[in-house]
Write a protein that holds these residues in place. Structure first.
Motif, PDB file in Angstrom:
ATOM      1  N   HIS A  84       0.722  -3.535  -0.744  1.00  0.00           N
ATOM      2  CA  HIS A  84       1.714  -4.596  -0.512  1.00  0.00           C
ATOM      3  C   HIS A  84       2.672  -4.240   0.629  1.00  0.00           C
ATOM      4  N   LYS A  85       2.089  -3.873   1.765  1.00  0.00           N
ATOM      5  CA  LYS A  85       2.900  -3.585   2.952  1.00  0.00           C
ATOM      6  C   LYS A  85       3.508  -4.887   3.454  1.00  0.00           C
ATOM      7  N   PRO A  86       4.776  -4.843   3.871  1.00  0.00           N
ATOM      8  CA  PRO A  86       5.405  -6.054   4.399  1.00  0.00           C
ATOM      9  C   PRO A  86       4.643  -6.609   5.603  1.00  0.00           C
ATOM     10  N   ILE A  87       4.666  -7.926   5.731  1.00  0.00           N
ATOM     11  CA  ILE A  87       4.063  -8.625   6.867  1.00  0.00           C
ATOM     12  C   ILE A  87       5.155  -9.493   7.475  1.00  0.00           C
ATOM     13  N   GLU A  88       5.275  -9.443   8.787  1.00  0.00           N
ATOM     14  CA  GLU A  88       6.185 -10.329   9.494  1.00  0.00           C
ATOM     15  C   GLU A  88       5.471 -10.823  10.744  1.00  0.00           C
TER      16      GLU A  88
END
Length: 137
Positions: free
Chosen positions: A127-131
């Protein structure tokens, strides 16, 4: 021209707002100052609430979008536990089943982009952040 908006997907955070403890959404559309952009709030609330897994609710949401794209249906309303999603080839809008609000019209392309990005996040075991840049139409 680049969109000044970003779609951000990240783990929930506990925050305090006006002395009240709250939990953030996993998905939001933010501006360059990292403020949540209101016109997309209902879309994000819907995805955060009603799409829990890639294989289950996520696959079902994608199934209905593909039917619209293929021209098999012109309009459809579908949803999950908290929201009804109304969609046609041009736009998507939302109705909260528990008085969370209604409206929040976005383009079909914006909704599909948000859903696909959210599903990438859910598929990542870490669940690595995505931007990413959010389309302006």
């Amino acid at each position: 021209m680049k969109s000044p908006l970003k779609l951000r997907v990240e783990p929930r955070k506990k925050i305090e707002v006006d002395g009240e403890r709250q939990v953030t959404r996993k998905i939001s559309v933010i501006d360059n100052d990292r403020n949540i952009v209101e016109p997309y709030d209902l879309m994000c609330a819907c995805l955060d609430s009603d799409v829990q897994t890639v294989e289950g609710s996520g696959a079902l949401f994608m199934h209905w979008l593909r039917k619209i794209e293929a021209g098999e249906v012109g309009f459809i309303d579908f949803g999950g536990n908290g929201w009804t999603v109304n969609a046609n080839r041009d736009k998507v809008w939302f109705e909260g089943l528990y008085s969370q609000g209604e409206g929040g019209e976005v383009s079909f392309a914006q909704f599909k982009f948000a859903l696909e990005t959210y599903l990438k996040y859910l598929a990542d075991p870490q669940h690595k952040p995505i931007e990413v840049e959010f389309p302006d139409h």
